[in-house]
Design a protein around this motif. Structure first.
Motif, PDB file in Angstrom:
ATOM      1  N   LEU A   1       0.840  -1.200   0.000  1.00 43.50           N
ATOM      2  CA  LEU A   1       0.000   0.000   0.000  1.00 43.50           C
ATOM      3  C   LEU A   1       0.877   1.253   0.000  1.00 43.50           C
ATOM      4  CD1 LEU A   1      -3.005   0.762   0.267  1.00 43.50           C
ATOM      5  CD2 LEU A   1      -2.811   0.384   2.719  1.00 43.50           C
ATOM      6  N   PHE A   2       1.993   1.174   0.704  1.00 38.40           N
ATOM      7  CA  PHE A   2       2.844   2.345   0.877  1.00 38.40           C
ATOM      8  C   PHE A   2       4.033   2.370  -0.086  1.00 38.40           C
ATOM      9  CE2 PHE A   2       0.567   1.622   4.776  1.00 38.40           C
ATOM     10  CZ  PHE A   2       0.087   2.886   5.063  1.00 38.40           C
ATOM     11  N   ALA A   3       4.006   1.484  -1.082  1.00 41.75           N
ATOM     12  CA  ALA A   3       5.140   1.416  -2.018  1.00 41.75           C
ATOM     13  C   ALA A   3       5.320   2.757  -2.730  1.00 41.75           C
ATOM     14  CB  ALA A   3       4.901   0.314  -3.046  1.00 41.75           C
ATOM     15  N   THR A   4       6.563   3.065  -3.047  1.00 40.15           N
ATOM     16  CA  THR A   4       6.832   4.282  -3.818  1.00 40.15           C
ATOM     17  C   THR A   4       7.172   3.930  -5.264  1.00 40.15           C
ATOM     18  OG1 THR A   4       9.060   4.187  -2.915  1.00 40.15           O
ATOM     19  CG2 THR A   4       7.550   5.732  -1.877  1.00 40.15           C
ATOM     20  N   GLU A   5       7.206   2.631  -5.562  1.00 41.41           N
ATOM     21  CA  GLU A   5       7.468   2.214  -6.938  1.00 41.41           C
ATOM     22  C   GLU A   5       6.372   1.273  -7.421  1.00 41.41           C
ATOM     23  OE1 GLU A   5      11.362   0.609  -7.291  1.00 41.41           O
ATOM     24  OE2 GLU A   5      12.292   2.465  -6.588  1.00 41.41           O
ATOM     25  N   GLU A   6       6.174   1.270  -8.743  1.00 42.04           N
ATOM     26  CA  GLU A   6       5.154   0.426  -9.350  1.00 42.04           C
ATOM     27  C   GLU A   6       5.734  -0.250 -10.581  1.00 42.04           C
ATOM     28  OE1 GLU A   6       2.149   3.335 -10.220  1.00 42.04           O
ATOM     29  OE2 GLU A   6       1.359   3.223  -8.177  1.00 42.04           O
ATOM     30  N   SER A   7       5.118  -1.348 -10.992  1.00 37.41           N
ATOM     31  CA  SER A   7       5.529  -2.020 -12.227  1.00 37.41           C
ATOM     32  C   SER A   7       4.390  -1.888 -13.233  1.00 37.41           C
ATOM     33  CB  SER A   7       5.805  -3.498 -11.973  1.00 37.41           C
ATOM     34  OG  SER A   7       6.764  -3.640 -10.961  1.00 37.41           O
ATOM     35  N   ASP A   8       4.741  -1.565 -14.436  1.00 32.84           N
ATOM     36  CA  ASP A   8       3.746  -1.223 -15.448  1.00 32.84           C
ATOM     37  C   ASP A   8       3.240  -2.468 -16.189  1.00 32.84           C
ATOM     38  OD1 ASP A   8       2.182  -0.044 -17.307  1.00 32.84           O
ATOM     39  OD2 ASP A   8       3.790   1.045 -18.330  1.00 32.84           O
ATOM     40  N   LEU A   9       2.223  -3.089 -15.613  1.00 34.35           N
ATOM     41  CA  LEU A   9       1.649  -4.276 -16.268  1.00 34.35           C
ATOM     42  C   LEU A   9       0.836  -3.877 -17.494  1.00 34.35           C
ATOM     43  CD1 LEU A   9       0.381  -6.638 -13.411  1.00 34.35           C
ATOM     44  CD2 LEU A   9       2.395  -6.897 -14.832  1.00 34.35           C
ATOM     45  N   ARG A  10       0.230  -2.693 -17.460  1.00 37.50           N
ATOM     46  CA  ARG A  10      -0.634  -2.302 -18.578  1.00 37.50           C
ATOM     47  C   ARG A  10       0.134  -2.220 -19.890  1.00 37.50           C
ATOM     48  NH1 ARG A  10      -3.132   3.372 -18.225  1.00 37.50           N
ATOM     49  NH2 ARG A  10      -1.124   3.895 -19.124  1.00 37.50           N
ATOM     50  N   SER A  11       1.332  -1.667 -19.841  1.00 37.47           N
ATOM     51  CA  SER A  11       2.102  -1.561 -21.086  1.00 37.47           C
ATOM     52  C   SER A  11       2.343  -2.937 -21.691  1.00 37.47           C
ATOM     53  CB  SER A  11       3.457  -0.897 -20.844  1.00 37.47           C
ATOM     54  OG  SER A  11       3.249   0.444 -20.541  1.00 37.47           O
ATOM     55  N   LEU A  12       2.652  -3.890 -20.808  1.00 34.18           N
ATOM     56  CA  LEU A  12       2.876  -5.249 -21.325  1.00 34.18           C
ATOM     57  C   LEU A  12       1.581  -5.844 -21.876  1.00 34.18           C
ATOM     58  CD1 LEU A  12       5.114  -7.374 -18.920  1.00 34.18           C
ATOM     59  CD2 LEU A  12       5.500  -6.811 -21.329  1.00 34.18           C
ATOM     60  N   LEU A  13       0.493  -5.618 -21.130  1.00 33.50           N
ATOM     61  CA  LEU A  13      -0.804  -6.157 -21.580  1.00 33.50           C
ATOM     62  C   LEU A  13      -1.154  -5.613 -22.954  1.00 33.50           C
ATOM     63  CD1 LEU A  13      -2.911  -5.678 -18.311  1.00 33.50           C
ATOM     64  CD2 LEU A  13      -2.615  -7.862 -19.488  1.00 33.50           C
ATOM     65  N   ARG A  14      -0.809  -4.342 -23.184  1.00 41.20           N
ATOM     66  CA  ARG A  14      -1.234  -3.694 -24.430  1.00 41.20           C
ATOM     67  C   ARG A  14      -0.192  -3.775 -25.527  1.00 41.20           C
ATOM     68  NH1 ARG A  14      -5.023   1.233 -22.067  1.00 41.20           N
ATOM     69  NH2 ARG A  14      -6.394  -0.219 -20.960  1.00 41.20           N
ATOM     70  N   SER A  15       0.983  -4.300 -25.218  1.00 42.67           N
ATOM     71  CA  SER A  15       1.973  -4.464 -26.282  1.00 42.67           C
ATOM     72  C   SER A  15       2.072  -5.939 -26.661  1.00 42.67           C
ATOM     73  CB  SER A  15       3.336  -3.958 -25.826  1.00 42.67           C
ATOM     74  OG  SER A  15       3.776  -4.754 -24.735  1.00 42.67           O
ATOM     75  N   GLU A  16       0.997  -6.651 -26.337  1.00 48.32           N
ATOM     76  CA  GLU A  16       0.904  -8.065 -26.661  1.00 48.32           C
ATOM     77  C   GLU A  16       1.993  -8.881 -25.993  1.00 48.32           C
ATOM     78  OE1 GLU A  16       0.254  -8.578 -30.832  1.00 48.32           O
ATOM     79  OE2 GLU A  16      -1.203  -6.948 -30.852  1.00 48.32           O
ATOM     80  N   GLY A  17       2.411  -8.428 -24.814  1.00 48.78           N
ATOM     81  CA  GLY A  17       3.306  -9.263 -24.015  1.00 48.78           C
ATOM     82  C   GLY A  17       2.569 -10.550 -23.665  1.00 48.78           C
ATOM     83  N   ASP A  18       3.263 -11.688 -23.709  1.00 51.45           N
ATOM     84  CA  ASP A  18       2.567 -12.934 -23.380  1.00 51.45           C
ATOM     85  C   ASP A  18       2.551 -13.131 -21.856  1.00 51.45           C
ATOM     86  OD1 ASP A  18       5.088 -13.758 -22.726  1.00 51.45           O
ATOM     87  OD2 ASP A  18       5.273 -15.190 -24.381  1.00 51.45           O
ATOM     88  N   ASP A  19       1.885 -14.199 -21.413  1.00 50.27           N
ATOM     89  CA  ASP A  19       1.739 -14.421 -19.972  1.00 50.27           C
ATOM     90  C   ASP A  19       3.090 -14.611 -19.293  1.00 50.27           C
ATOM     91  OD1 ASP A  19      -0.939 -14.102 -20.166  1.00 50.27           O
ATOM     92  OD2 ASP A  19      -1.480 -16.165 -19.639  1.00 50.27           O
ATOM     93  N   ASP A  20       4.041 -15.187 -20.004  1.00 50.85           N
ATOM     94  CA  ASP A  20       5.366 -15.363 -19.394  1.00 50.85           C
ATOM     95  C   ASP A  20       6.010 -14.008 -19.101  1.00 50.85           C
ATOM     96  OD1 ASP A  20       5.161 -18.077 -19.428  1.00 50.85           O
ATOM     97  OD2 ASP A  20       6.271 -18.346 -21.295  1.00 50.85           O
ATOM     98  N   ALA A  21       5.819 -13.061 -20.005  1.00 45.88           N
ATOM     99  CA  ALA A  21       6.395 -11.725 -19.789  1.00 45.88           C
ATOM    100  C   ALA A  21       5.712 -11.042 -18.604  1.00 45.88           C
ATOM    101  CB  ALA A  21       6.247 -10.879 -21.050  1.00 45.88           C
ATOM    102  N   LEU A  22       4.379 -11.189 -18.523  1.00 44.72           N
ATOM    103  CA  LEU A  22       3.652 -10.616 -17.383  1.00 44.72           C
ATOM    104  C   LEU A  22       4.130 -11.257 -16.076  1.00 44.72           C
ATOM    105  CD1 LEU A  22      -0.011 -10.586 -18.757  1.00 44.72           C
ATOM    106  CD2 LEU A  22       1.355  -8.575 -18.206  1.00 44.72           C
TER     107      LEU A  22
END
Ligand code: SAM
Ligand code: SF4
Length: 331
Positions: free
Chosen positions: A276-297
Protein backbone atom coordinates in the motif's frame (compact mmCIF):
# COMPACT_ATOMS: atom_id res chain seq x y z
CA UNK A 1 7.57 -21.31 -19.62
CA UNK A 2 4.24 -22.61 -18.36
CA UNK A 3 2.91 -25.49 -16.31
CA UNK A 4 2.05 -25.90 -12.66
CA UNK A 5 1.38 -23.50 -9.86
CA UNK A 6 4.41 -21.98 -8.19
CA UNK A 7 4.29 -19.75 -5.18
CA UNK A 8 5.18 -16.09 -5.42
CA UNK A 9 7.61 -15.69 -2.56
CA UNK A 10 9.18 -12.39 -1.56
CA UNK A 11 12.71 -11.92 -0.17
CA UNK A 12 11.41 -12.32 3.39
CA UNK A 13 9.77 -15.67 2.71
CA UNK A 14 6.23 -14.29 2.61
CA UNK A 15 3.99 -16.10 0.12
CA UNK A 16 1.59 -13.93 -1.89
CA UNK A 17 -1.98 -15.20 -1.67
CA UNK A 18 -4.15 -12.11 -1.91
CA UNK A 19 -4.64 -9.72 -4.85
CA UNK A 20 -6.39 -6.36 -4.38
CA UNK A 21 -7.75 -4.99 -7.63
CA UNK A 22 -8.79 -1.38 -7.96
CA UNK A 23 -11.46 -1.24 -10.66
CA UNK A 24 -11.73 2.55 -10.82
CA UNK A 25 -10.12 5.64 -9.33
CA UNK A 26 -13.48 7.43 -9.31
CA UNK A 27 -15.75 7.81 -6.33
CA UNK A 28 -19.16 9.22 -5.45
CA UNK A 29 -17.87 10.30 -1.98
CA UNK A 30 -15.05 12.64 -1.00
CA UNK A 31 -13.99 11.34 2.41
CA UNK A 32 -11.78 13.89 4.14
CA UNK A 33 -9.15 11.26 5.04
CA UNK A 34 -8.93 10.07 1.45
CA UNK A 35 -9.80 12.62 -1.25
CA UNK A 36 -9.80 16.39 -1.69
CA UNK A 37 -13.21 18.12 -1.79
CA UNK A 38 -12.76 18.95 -5.45
CA UNK A 39 -10.19 18.92 -8.17
CA UNK A 40 -9.59 15.17 -8.41
CA UNK A 41 -8.43 14.41 -11.91
CA UNK A 42 -9.85 11.11 -13.04
CA UNK A 43 -7.98 8.76 -15.28
CA UNK A 44 -9.11 8.90 -18.90
CA UNK A 45 -11.22 5.86 -19.72
CA UNK A 46 -8.58 4.55 -22.12
CA UNK A 47 -6.05 4.31 -19.30
CA UNK A 48 -8.24 2.17 -17.08
CA UNK A 49 -7.89 -1.59 -17.52
CA UNK A 50 -10.76 -3.28 -19.33
CA UNK A 51 -12.56 -6.21 -17.72
CA UNK A 52 -10.74 -8.53 -20.13
CA UNK A 53 -7.37 -7.12 -19.04
CA UNK A 54 -8.26 -7.41 -15.36
CA UNK A 55 -9.45 -10.97 -15.87
CA UNK A 56 -6.25 -11.90 -17.66
CA UNK A 57 -4.06 -10.60 -14.85
CA UNK A 58 -6.27 -12.19 -12.20
CA UNK A 59 -6.21 -15.54 -13.98
CA UNK A 60 -2.43 -15.43 -14.11
CA UNK A 61 -2.21 -14.80 -10.38
CA UNK A 62 -4.63 -17.62 -9.62
CA UNK A 63 -3.52 -20.26 -12.09
CA UNK A 64 0.21 -19.63 -12.14
CA UNK A 65 0.90 -18.27 -8.68
CA UNK A 66 -1.77 -19.90 -6.52
CA UNK A 67 -3.43 -16.68 -5.36
CA UNK A 68 -6.71 -17.71 -3.72
CA UNK A 69 -8.21 -14.41 -2.60
CA UNK A 70 -9.22 -11.39 -4.68
CA UNK A 71 -10.69 -8.18 -3.31
CA UNK A 72 -12.21 -5.51 -5.53
CA UNK A 73 -11.75 -1.96 -4.39
CA UNK A 74 -11.16 1.53 -5.71
CA UNK A 75 -12.02 4.47 -5.71
CA UNK A 76 -15.52 3.22 -5.31
CA UNK A 77 -15.89 -0.10 -7.15
CA UNK A 78 -19.66 0.18 -7.53
CA UNK A 79 -19.35 3.26 -9.76
CA UNK A 80 -17.71 1.13 -12.44
CA UNK A 81 -20.36 0.32 -15.05
CA UNK A 82 -21.38 -3.33 -15.44
CA UNK A 83 -19.43 -4.42 -12.38
CA UNK A 84 -21.42 -7.64 -12.15
CA UNK A 85 -19.92 -8.74 -15.46
CA UNK A 86 -16.43 -8.52 -13.97
CA UNK A 87 -17.57 -10.29 -10.82
CA UNK A 88 -18.91 -13.17 -12.89
CA UNK A 89 -15.58 -13.50 -14.69
CA UNK A 90 -13.55 -13.45 -11.47
CA UNK A 91 -15.92 -15.73 -9.55
CA UNK A 92 -15.36 -18.31 -12.28
CA UNK A 93 -11.71 -18.49 -11.18
CA UNK A 94 -12.89 -20.17 -7.99
CA UNK A 95 -11.31 -17.72 -5.56
CA UNK A 96 -12.53 -16.15 -2.34
CA UNK A 97 -13.98 -13.02 -3.96
CA UNK A 98 -14.58 -9.95 -1.80
CA UNK A 99 -15.24 -6.25 -2.26
CA UNK A 100 -14.77 -3.07 -0.22
CA UNK A 101 -17.40 -0.40 -0.88
CA UNK A 102 -18.81 2.75 0.66
CA UNK A 103 -22.21 1.07 0.44
CA UNK A 104 -24.10 4.07 -0.93
CA UNK A 105 -25.71 2.17 -3.79
CA UNK A 106 -25.90 -1.33 -2.30
CA UNK A 107 -29.57 -0.92 -1.51
CA UNK A 108 -30.22 -1.50 -5.22
CA UNK A 109 -27.31 -3.73 -6.18
CA UNK A 110 -26.50 -6.08 -3.28
CA UNK A 111 -28.60 -8.97 -4.54
CA UNK A 112 -27.23 -8.70 -8.09
CA UNK A 113 -23.65 -8.61 -6.80
CA UNK A 114 -24.31 -11.69 -4.71
CA UNK A 115 -25.95 -13.52 -7.60
CA UNK A 116 -22.96 -12.69 -9.82
CA UNK A 117 -20.70 -14.55 -7.39
CA UNK A 118 -19.36 -11.97 -4.95
CA UNK A 119 -18.73 -13.81 -1.69
CA UNK A 120 -17.87 -11.27 0.96
CA UNK A 121 -18.35 -7.57 1.42
CA UNK A 122 -16.83 -4.83 3.58
CA UNK A 123 -18.79 -1.61 3.89
CA UNK A 124 -17.16 1.58 5.12
CA UNK A 125 -19.00 3.54 7.80
CA UNK A 126 -17.25 5.95 10.16
CA UNK A 127 -20.12 7.57 12.04
CA UNK A 128 -23.78 7.12 12.89
CA UNK A 129 -24.43 10.86 13.08
CA UNK A 130 -25.97 12.31 9.96
CA UNK A 131 -24.26 15.70 10.04
CA UNK A 132 -20.90 14.23 10.88
CA UNK A 133 -21.32 11.69 8.08
CA UNK A 134 -21.94 14.55 5.67
CA UNK A 135 -18.82 16.31 6.94
CA UNK A 136 -16.57 13.26 6.80
CA UNK A 137 -17.69 11.98 3.38
CA UNK A 138 -18.79 15.39 2.04
CA UNK A 139 -22.03 13.65 1.01
CA UNK A 140 -25.35 13.45 2.87
CA UNK A 141 -25.76 9.71 2.36
CA UNK A 142 -25.90 8.10 5.81
CA UNK A 143 -29.39 6.69 5.26
CA UNK A 144 -28.37 5.14 1.96
CA UNK A 145 -25.33 3.48 3.52
CA UNK A 146 -27.38 2.11 6.40
CA UNK A 147 -29.90 0.76 3.90
CA UNK A 148 -26.98 -0.69 1.94
CA UNK A 149 -25.75 -2.56 5.00
CA UNK A 150 -29.21 -4.01 5.53
CA UNK A 151 -29.39 -4.98 1.86
CA UNK A 152 -26.02 -6.73 2.06
CA UNK A 153 -27.12 -8.73 5.09
CA UNK A 154 -30.39 -9.57 3.36
CA UNK A 155 -28.57 -10.67 0.20
CA UNK A 156 -26.73 -13.29 2.24
CA UNK A 157 -23.16 -11.98 2.24
CA UNK A 158 -21.28 -13.93 4.85
CA UNK A 159 -19.75 -12.18 6.58
CA UNK A 160 -20.66 -8.50 6.18
CA UNK A 161 -17.96 -6.39 7.80
CA UNK A 162 -17.92 -2.69 8.54
CA UNK A 163 -14.70 -0.67 8.07
CA UNK A 164 -14.44 2.31 10.40
CA UNK A 165 -11.50 4.67 10.06
CA UNK A 166 -10.87 6.34 13.40
CA UNK A 167 -9.47 9.85 13.36
CA UNK A 168 -8.87 11.66 16.63
CA UNK A 169 -11.04 14.74 16.91
CA UNK A 170 -13.24 13.61 14.01
CA UNK A 171 -15.07 10.48 15.17
CA UNK A 172 -13.13 8.87 18.03
CA UNK A 173 -15.97 9.70 20.43
CA UNK A 174 -18.08 7.15 18.52
CA UNK A 175 -15.88 4.09 18.98
CA UNK A 176 -18.24 2.51 21.50
CA UNK A 177 -21.34 3.53 19.52
CA UNK A 178 -19.91 1.89 16.39
CA UNK A 179 -19.05 -1.25 18.34
CA UNK A 180 -22.60 -1.33 19.66
CA UNK A 181 -23.94 -0.91 16.12
CA UNK A 182 -21.97 -4.00 15.08
CA UNK A 183 -23.27 -6.01 18.00
CA UNK A 184 -26.87 -5.07 17.24
CA UNK A 185 -26.70 -5.74 13.50
CA UNK A 186 -24.67 -8.92 13.84
CA UNK A 187 -21.79 -7.56 11.74
CA UNK A 188 -18.10 -7.30 12.61
CA UNK A 189 -16.86 -3.73 12.90
CA UNK A 190 -13.18 -3.37 12.06
CA UNK A 191 -11.64 -0.15 13.28
CA UNK A 192 -8.83 1.11 11.01
CA UNK A 193 -6.05 3.33 12.28
CA UNK A 194 -5.85 6.54 10.25
CA UNK A 195 -3.01 6.18 7.71
CA UNK A 196 -0.90 8.82 5.95
CA UNK A 197 -2.65 8.31 2.60
CA UNK A 198 -5.01 11.27 2.70
CA UNK A 199 -5.05 13.71 -0.21
CA UNK A 200 -5.03 16.82 1.98
CA UNK A 201 -1.90 15.80 3.85
CA UNK A 202 -3.49 16.59 7.23
CA UNK A 203 -2.49 13.19 8.64
CA UNK A 204 -0.40 13.52 11.79
CA UNK A 205 0.59 10.99 14.41
CA UNK A 206 -1.55 12.64 17.07
CA UNK A 207 -4.63 12.12 14.91
CA UNK A 208 -4.12 8.36 15.03
CA UNK A 209 -6.09 6.52 17.69
CA UNK A 210 -4.06 3.39 18.32
CA UNK A 211 -5.30 -0.15 18.69
CA UNK A 212 -4.70 -0.29 22.46
CA UNK A 213 -6.83 2.78 23.07
CA UNK A 214 -9.61 1.55 20.76
CA UNK A 215 -9.77 -1.82 22.50
CA UNK A 216 -9.64 -0.29 25.98
CA UNK A 217 -12.51 2.05 25.22
CA UNK A 218 -14.70 -0.77 23.90
CA UNK A 219 -13.75 -3.23 26.64
CA UNK A 220 -14.68 -0.69 29.33
CA UNK A 221 -18.28 -1.02 28.17
CA UNK A 222 -18.41 -4.42 26.48
CA UNK A 223 -15.82 -6.81 27.95
CA UNK A 224 -13.60 -8.47 25.36
CA UNK A 225 -11.32 -11.45 24.96
CA UNK A 226 -8.62 -11.50 22.27
CA UNK A 227 -8.94 -14.20 19.63
CA UNK A 228 -6.02 -16.31 18.35
CA UNK A 229 -3.40 -14.72 16.09
CA UNK A 230 -4.59 -13.29 12.81
CA UNK A 231 -2.31 -15.10 10.34
CA UNK A 232 -2.01 -13.02 7.18
CA UNK A 233 -5.25 -11.06 7.74
CA UNK A 234 -4.72 -7.41 8.64
CA UNK A 235 -7.16 -7.29 11.56
CA UNK A 236 -6.55 -8.36 15.14
CA UNK A 237 -9.84 -9.66 16.52
CA UNK A 238 -11.64 -9.78 19.85
CA UNK A 239 -14.74 -11.65 20.99
CA UNK A 240 -17.39 -10.06 23.19
CA UNK A 241 -17.55 -12.05 26.42
CA UNK A 242 -21.34 -11.96 26.35
CA UNK A 243 -21.33 -13.85 23.05
CA UNK A 244 -22.57 -10.93 20.95
CA UNK A 245 -20.06 -11.34 18.13
CA UNK A 246 -16.59 -10.05 17.37
CA UNK A 247 -14.76 -6.80 16.70
CA UNK A 248 -11.49 -6.12 14.89
CA UNK A 249 -8.76 -3.51 14.69
CA UNK A 250 -6.38 -2.92 11.78
CA UNK A 251 -3.34 -1.43 13.54
CA UNK A 252 -1.31 -0.35 10.52
CA UNK A 253 0.38 2.52 12.32
CA UNK A 254 0.87 1.43 15.93
CA UNK A 255 1.41 -2.31 15.41
CA UNK A 256 2.41 -2.88 11.79
CA UNK A 257 1.68 -6.37 10.54
CA UNK A 258 4.00 -6.27 7.54
CA UNK A 259 5.79 -9.44 8.68
CA UNK A 260 2.71 -11.51 7.81
CA UNK A 261 1.68 -9.63 4.67
CA UNK A 262 0.48 -11.79 1.78
CA UNK A 263 -0.99 -8.99 -0.34
CA UNK A 264 -0.22 -7.29 -3.64
CA UNK A 265 -2.19 -4.68 -5.55
CA UNK A 266 -3.23 -3.77 -9.07
CA UNK A 267 -4.26 -0.14 -9.63
CA UNK A 268 -7.09 0.86 -11.93
CA UNK A 269 -4.62 1.78 -14.67
CA UNK A 270 -2.73 -1.48 -14.42
CA UNK A 271 0.21 -0.60 -12.20
CA UNK A 272 1.36 -3.41 -9.95
CA UNK A 273 2.24 -2.53 -6.33
CA UNK A 274 3.67 -4.84 -3.70
CA UNK A 275 2.67 -2.60 -0.77
CA UNK A 276 0.00 0.00 0.00
CA UNK A 277 2.84 2.35 0.88
CA UNK A 278 5.14 1.42 -2.02
CA UNK A 279 6.83 4.28 -3.82
CA UNK A 280 7.47 2.21 -6.94
CA UNK A 281 5.15 0.43 -9.35
CA UNK A 282 5.53 -2.02 -12.23
CA UNK A 283 3.75 -1.22 -15.45
CA UNK A 284 1.65 -4.28 -16.27
CA UNK A 285 -0.63 -2.30 -18.58
CA UNK A 286 2.10 -1.56 -21.09
CA UNK A 287 2.88 -5.25 -21.33
CA UNK A 288 -0.80 -6.16 -21.58
CA UNK A 289 -1.23 -3.69 -24.43
CA UNK A 290 1.97 -4.46 -26.28
CA UNK A 291 0.90 -8.06 -26.66
CA UNK A 292 3.31 -9.26 -24.01
CA UNK A 293 2.57 -12.93 -23.38
CA UNK A 294 1.74 -14.42 -19.97
CA UNK A 295 5.37 -15.36 -19.39
CA UNK A 296 6.40 -11.73 -19.79
CA UNK A 297 3.65 -10.62 -17.38
CA UNK A 298 4.66 -13.31 -14.91
CA UNK A 299 8.32 -12.27 -15.12
CA UNK A 300 7.47 -8.65 -14.32
CA UNK A 301 5.31 -9.73 -11.38
CA UNK A 302 8.01 -12.04 -10.05
CA UNK A 303 10.65 -9.33 -10.34
CA UNK A 304 8.48 -6.88 -8.40
CA UNK A 305 7.65 -9.40 -5.67
CA UNK A 306 11.34 -10.29 -5.56
CA UNK A 307 12.00 -6.70 -4.56
CA UNK A 308 9.14 -6.38 -2.01
CA UNK A 309 10.35 -4.54 1.05
CA UNK A 310 10.13 -5.76 4.62
CA UNK A 311 7.53 -3.19 5.50
CA UNK A 312 6.44 0.42 5.64
CA UNK A 313 8.29 2.85 7.88
CA UNK A 314 5.43 5.09 8.99
CA UNK A 315 6.89 5.64 12.44
CA UNK A 316 10.41 6.35 11.25
CA UNK A 317 12.08 9.42 9.81
CA UNK A 318 12.85 7.42 6.67
CA UNK A 319 9.12 7.16 5.83
CA UNK A 320 8.24 8.60 2.43
CA UNK A 321 4.58 9.21 1.68
CA UNK A 322 3.51 7.49 -1.54
CA UNK A 323 2.71 9.99 -4.28
CA UNK A 324 -0.74 8.46 -4.57
CA UNK A 325 -3.65 8.64 -2.15
CA UNK A 326 -5.68 5.71 -0.87
CA UNK A 327 -8.34 6.12 -3.55
CA UNK A 328 -5.75 6.07 -6.32
CA UNK A 329 -4.01 2.98 -4.99
CA UNK A 330 -7.05 0.97 -4.00
CA UNK A 331 -7.29 0.55 -0.25
N1 SAM B 1 -14.56 3.38 -1.71
C1 SAM B 1 -14.49 2.16 -1.01
C2 SAM B 1 -14.67 2.38 0.48
O1 SAM B 1 -14.57 3.50 0.93
O2 SAM B 1 -14.90 1.39 1.17
C3 SAM B 1 -13.26 1.34 -1.30
C4 SAM B 1 -11.95 2.10 -1.41
S1 SAM B 1 -11.40 2.85 0.10
C5 SAM B 1 -9.92 3.64 -0.42
C6 SAM B 1 -10.89 1.42 1.03
C7 SAM B 1 -10.82 1.62 2.53
O3 SAM B 1 -9.76 2.52 2.82
C8 SAM B 1 -12.06 2.20 3.15
O4 SAM B 1 -12.49 1.40 4.23
C9 SAM B 1 -11.62 3.55 3.64
O5 SAM B 1 -12.31 3.95 4.80
C10 SAM B 1 -10.15 3.30 3.92
N2 SAM B 1 -9.32 4.51 3.92
C11 SAM B 1 -9.29 5.51 3.03
N3 SAM B 1 -8.38 6.45 3.36
C12 SAM B 1 -7.81 6.02 4.53
C13 SAM B 1 -6.80 6.54 5.39
N4 SAM B 1 -6.17 7.70 5.13
N5 SAM B 1 -6.46 5.83 6.49
C14 SAM B 1 -7.09 4.64 6.77
N6 SAM B 1 -8.03 4.09 5.99
C15 SAM B 1 -8.41 4.78 4.89
FE1 SF4 C 1 -14.32 7.23 -1.90
FE2 SF4 C 1 -13.69 5.14 -0.36
FE3 SF4 C 1 -11.99 7.24 -0.59
FE4 SF4 C 1 -14.26 7.56 0.72
S1 SF4 C 1 -12.59 6.16 1.30
S2 SF4 C 1 -13.44 8.97 -0.84
S3 SF4 C 1 -15.66 6.26 -0.38
S4 SF4 C 1 -12.56 5.83 -2.19
Amino acid sequence: MSGGVRDLVDPYGRVIRDLRISVTDRCNFRCTYCMPSEGMEWLPRSEVLSFEEIERVARLFVERFGVDGIRLTGGEPTVRAHLTTLIEKLAALGVDLAMTTNGATLRNSAHDLRAAGLGRINISLDTLQRERFAEMTRRDELDNVLAGIDAAIDAGFEPVKINTVVERGANDDEIVAMAEFGRERGVEVRFIEFMPLDASGHWANDRVVGQDEIVERIAAVFPLEQMPARGAAPADRWRYLDGRGTVGVIPTVTKPFCGDCDRVRLTAEGQFRTCLFATEESDLRSLLRSEGDDDALAALIEAAVGAKWAGHQINQVSFIRPARTMSQIGG
